[in-house]
Write a protein that holds these residues in place. Structure first.
Motif, PDB file in Angstrom:
ATOM      1  N   GLN A   9      -0.372   0.223 -10.157  1.00 42.66           N
ATOM      2  CA  GLN A   9      -1.391   1.083  -9.566  1.00 42.66           C
ATOM      3  C   GLN A   9      -2.362   1.590 -10.628  1.00 42.66           C
ATOM      4  O   GLN A   9      -3.578   1.631 -10.394  1.00 42.66           O
ATOM      5  CB  GLN A   9      -0.735   2.254  -8.843  1.00 42.66           C
ATOM      6  CG  GLN A   9      -0.034   1.843  -7.556  1.00 42.66           C
ATOM      7  CD  GLN A   9       0.614   3.013  -6.839  1.00 42.66           C
ATOM      8  OE1 GLN A   9       1.150   3.930  -7.479  1.00 42.66           O
ATOM      9  NE2 GLN A   9       0.559   2.996  -5.521  1.00 42.66           N
ATOM     10  N   PHE A  56      -4.694  -1.263 -11.481  1.00 44.13           N
ATOM     11  CA  PHE A  56      -5.636  -1.502 -10.389  1.00 44.13           C
ATOM     12  C   PHE A  56      -6.714  -0.413 -10.382  1.00 44.13           C
ATOM     13  O   PHE A  56      -7.914  -0.707 -10.226  1.00 44.13           O
ATOM     14  CB  PHE A  56      -4.895  -1.526  -9.058  1.00 44.13           C
ATOM     15  CG  PHE A  56      -5.736  -1.961  -7.887  1.00 44.13           C
ATOM     16  CD1 PHE A  56      -5.763  -3.287  -7.496  1.00 44.13           C
ATOM     17  CD2 PHE A  56      -6.483  -1.036  -7.173  1.00 44.13           C
ATOM     18  CE1 PHE A  56      -6.539  -3.696  -6.421  1.00 44.13           C
ATOM     19  CE2 PHE A  56      -7.260  -1.426  -6.099  1.00 44.13           C
ATOM     20  CZ  PHE A  56      -7.289  -2.757  -5.713  1.00 44.13           C
ATOM     21  N   GLU A  57      -6.301   0.832 -10.528  1.00 38.89           N
ATOM     22  CA  GLU A  57      -7.248   1.941 -10.549  1.00 38.89           C
ATOM     23  C   GLU A  57      -8.238   1.793 -11.700  1.00 38.89           C
ATOM     24  O   GLU A  57      -9.439   2.076 -11.546  1.00 38.89           O
ATOM     25  CB  GLU A  57      -6.502   3.265 -10.650  1.00 38.89           C
ATOM     26  CG  GLU A  57      -5.743   3.638  -9.385  1.00 38.89           C
ATOM     27  CD  GLU A  57      -4.898   4.883  -9.557  1.00 38.89           C
ATOM     28  OE1 GLU A  57      -5.130   5.642 -10.518  1.00 38.89           O
ATOM     29  OE2 GLU A  57      -3.996   5.100  -8.723  1.00 38.89           O
ATOM     30  N   TRP A  84      -4.648   4.230  -1.812  1.00 34.73           N
ATOM     31  CA  TRP A  84      -3.211   3.988  -1.706  1.00 34.73           C
ATOM     32  C   TRP A  84      -2.626   4.528  -0.397  1.00 34.73           C
ATOM     33  O   TRP A  84      -1.553   4.090   0.020  1.00 34.73           O
ATOM     34  CB  TRP A  84      -2.476   4.596  -2.898  1.00 34.73           C
ATOM     35  CG  TRP A  84      -2.924   4.037  -4.212  1.00 34.73           C
ATOM     36  CD1 TRP A  84      -3.438   4.726  -5.277  1.00 34.73           C
ATOM     37  CD2 TRP A  84      -2.930   2.655  -4.609  1.00 34.73           C
ATOM     38  NE1 TRP A  84      -3.764   3.872  -6.297  1.00 34.73           N
ATOM     39  CE2 TRP A  84      -3.458   2.577  -5.917  1.00 34.73           C
ATOM     40  CE3 TRP A  84      -2.536   1.461  -3.975  1.00 34.73           C
ATOM     41  CZ2 TRP A  84      -3.609   1.382  -6.608  1.00 34.73           C
ATOM     42  CZ3 TRP A  84      -2.680   0.259  -4.662  1.00 34.73           C
ATOM     43  CH2 TRP A  84      -3.210   0.228  -5.967  1.00 34.73           C
ATOM     44  N   VAL A  99      -3.686   1.341   2.289  1.00 35.08           N
ATOM     45  CA  VAL A  99      -3.464  -0.082   2.040  1.00 35.08           C
ATOM     46  C   VAL A  99      -2.548  -0.647   3.125  1.00 35.08           C
ATOM     47  O   VAL A  99      -1.496  -0.076   3.419  1.00 35.08           O
ATOM     48  CB  VAL A  99      -2.820  -0.329   0.663  1.00 35.08           C
ATOM     49  CG1 VAL A  99      -2.518  -1.818   0.480  1.00 35.08           C
ATOM     50  CG2 VAL A  99      -3.713   0.165  -0.456  1.00 35.08           C
ATOM     51  N   VAL A 122       5.764  -0.245 -10.061  1.00 35.23           N
ATOM     52  CA  VAL A 122       4.678  -0.048  -9.101  1.00 35.23           C
ATOM     53  C   VAL A 122       3.626   0.881  -9.696  1.00 35.23           C
ATOM     54  O   VAL A 122       2.423   0.660  -9.535  1.00 35.23           O
ATOM     55  CB  VAL A 122       5.220   0.524  -7.775  1.00 35.23           C
ATOM     56  CG1 VAL A 122       4.072   0.895  -6.836  1.00 35.23           C
ATOM     57  CG2 VAL A 122       6.149  -0.475  -7.102  1.00 35.23           C
ATOM     58  N   GLU A 123       4.069   1.900 -10.411  1.00 37.46           N
ATOM     59  CA  GLU A 123       3.145   2.867 -11.008  1.00 37.46           C
ATOM     60  C   GLU A 123       2.237   2.210 -12.045  1.00 37.46           C
ATOM     61  O   GLU A 123       1.030   2.512 -12.112  1.00 37.46           O
ATOM     62  CB  GLU A 123       3.938   4.009 -11.647  1.00 37.46           C
ATOM     63  CG  GLU A 123       4.678   4.900 -10.676  1.00 37.46           C
ATOM     64  CD  GLU A 123       5.935   4.278 -10.097  1.00 37.46           C
ATOM     65  OE1 GLU A 123       6.408   4.757  -9.051  1.00 37.46           O
ATOM     66  OE2 GLU A 123       6.444   3.290 -10.691  1.00 37.46           O
ATOM     67  N   TRP A 154      -0.002  -2.740   3.526  1.00 40.05           N
ATOM     68  CA  TRP A 154       0.981  -3.498   2.754  1.00 40.05           C
ATOM     69  C   TRP A 154       1.663  -4.569   3.595  1.00 40.05           C
ATOM     70  O   TRP A 154       2.116  -5.588   3.057  1.00 40.05           O
ATOM     71  CB  TRP A 154       2.011  -2.562   2.143  1.00 40.05           C
ATOM     72  CG  TRP A 154       1.489  -1.730   1.023  1.00 40.05           C
ATOM     73  CD1 TRP A 154       1.374  -0.374   0.974  1.00 40.05           C
ATOM     74  CD2 TRP A 154       0.980  -2.214  -0.239  1.00 40.05           C
ATOM     75  NE1 TRP A 154       0.828   0.022  -0.228  1.00 40.05           N
ATOM     76  CE2 TRP A 154       0.597  -1.085  -0.987  1.00 40.05           C
ATOM     77  CE3 TRP A 154       0.839  -3.482  -0.792  1.00 40.05           C
ATOM     78  CZ2 TRP A 154       0.058  -1.192  -2.280  1.00 40.05           C
ATOM     79  CZ3 TRP A 154       0.310  -3.604  -2.062  1.00 40.05           C
ATOM     80  CH2 TRP A 154      -0.074  -2.469  -2.799  1.00 40.05           C
ATOM     81  N   LYS A 200       6.713  -6.271  -3.310  1.00 41.01           N
ATOM     82  CA  LYS A 200       7.115  -5.187  -4.203  1.00 41.01           C
ATOM     83  C   LYS A 200       7.951  -5.727  -5.358  1.00 41.01           C
ATOM     84  O   LYS A 200       7.744  -5.340  -6.519  1.00 41.01           O
ATOM     85  CB  LYS A 200       7.911  -4.120  -3.444  1.00 41.01           C
ATOM     86  CG  LYS A 200       8.329  -2.951  -4.322  1.00 41.01           C
ATOM     87  CD  LYS A 200       9.071  -1.886  -3.546  1.00 41.01           C
ATOM     88  CE  LYS A 200       9.462  -0.718  -4.440  1.00 41.01           C
ATOM     89  NZ  LYS A 200      10.184   0.336  -3.694  1.00 41.01           N
ATOM     90  N   LYS A 232      -8.052   6.722  -5.538  1.00 43.11           N
ATOM     91  CA  LYS A 232      -6.743   7.330  -5.294  1.00 43.11           C
ATOM     92  C   LYS A 232      -6.405   7.340  -3.806  1.00 43.11           C
ATOM     93  O   LYS A 232      -5.254   7.084  -3.412  1.00 43.11           O
ATOM     94  CB  LYS A 232      -6.718   8.752  -5.834  1.00 43.11           C
ATOM     95  CG  LYS A 232      -6.678   8.871  -7.345  1.00 43.11           C
ATOM     96  CD  LYS A 232      -5.310   8.497  -7.907  1.00 43.11           C
ATOM     97  CE  LYS A 232      -5.224   8.811  -9.393  1.00 43.11           C
ATOM     98  NZ  LYS A 232      -3.921   8.380  -9.992  1.00 43.11           N
TER      99      LYS A 232
END
Length: 220
Positions: A118, A121-122, A195, A198, A114-115, A200, A104, A192
């Motif tokens: 994401q 990645f999306e 997430w 995952v 992080v947003e 982690w 992280k 979506k």
């Protein structure tokens, strides 16, 4: 040496309601099994490839495609690539884990938040034309990057073949067989949901091991 279909380590319905049980069963027992069968047929017809496979895991074979005879490269790329990618993908899935720790911190360092990671990645997963994968990788320079590959290519194959390189930390299969029964043509909805499943813990362990120079780059 013959490849075998790996056990998932969890039930087909373990990722419900995010990834449905029927898709997981068909994806694992049919699609992945086909890659295993085709890979084993390839090993039988290619002694030099069988020797290479006997010395390493499928992921390492992908890093050594230059050692495979020209007439076998495409088949190895597609089928051993498919086996290696799926073997990694199953380990990469688990409900209830949390992005934390060193991974992280690195994501925030390299993407800003992080947003933002994401979203990047999306976008990589959604804009991959046709079939392929989206990946979070650790590059040789120590920085994280989001990349995507076509078909069953992997960052382990390197830039010359896959168009990118890096040590895989997470991956999302965006072939239609991975999501079409539940999501039909709504790939962004499937992305979506990823997430929520995952693993982690797995990703963070790979990251920390690689940083400590213990990782082999394989989907063990």
């Amino acid at each position: 040496m013959a490849y075998t279909l790996p056990e998932l380590g969890y039930a087909y319905d373990a990722l419900e309601p995010h990834f449905d049980a029927l898709t997981m069963e068909i994806h694992h027992s049919k699609h992945h099994q086909t890659y295993v069968n085709n890979s084993n047929a390839l090993l039988e017809s290619s002694p030099e490839l069988a020797e290479l496979a006997a010395q390493s895991c499928p992921g390492s074979v992908l890093k050594n495609l230059s050692k495979v005879s020209v007439d076998k490269v495409t088949a190895a790329r597609n089928n051993i690539g498919g086996h290696a990618n799926h073997t990694f993908f199953w380990k990469n899935l688990k409900k209830g884990t949390t992005l934390q720790g060193a991974l992280k911190d690195a994501i925030v360092r390299d993407f800003g938040s992080v947003e933002t990671f994401q979203a990047e990645f999306e976008k990589a997963a959604a804009t991959r034309f046709g079939s392929g994968w989206a990946w979070l990788v650790l590059q040789e320079n120590g920085k994280l990057a989001v990349v995507s590959t076509a078909n069953q290519d992997s960052p382990l194959m390197g830039k010359a073949i896959a168009g990118c390189d890096g040590f895989p930390l997470i991956a999302l299969d965006v072939w239609e067989h991975a999501y079409y029964l539940k999501f039909q043509n709504r790939r962004p909805d499937y992305i979506k949901e990823f997430w929520n499943v995952v693993n982690w813990d797995f990703a963070n362990e790979r990251f920390e091991n690689k940083i400590a120079e213990k990782g082999c780059g394989c989907a063990k």
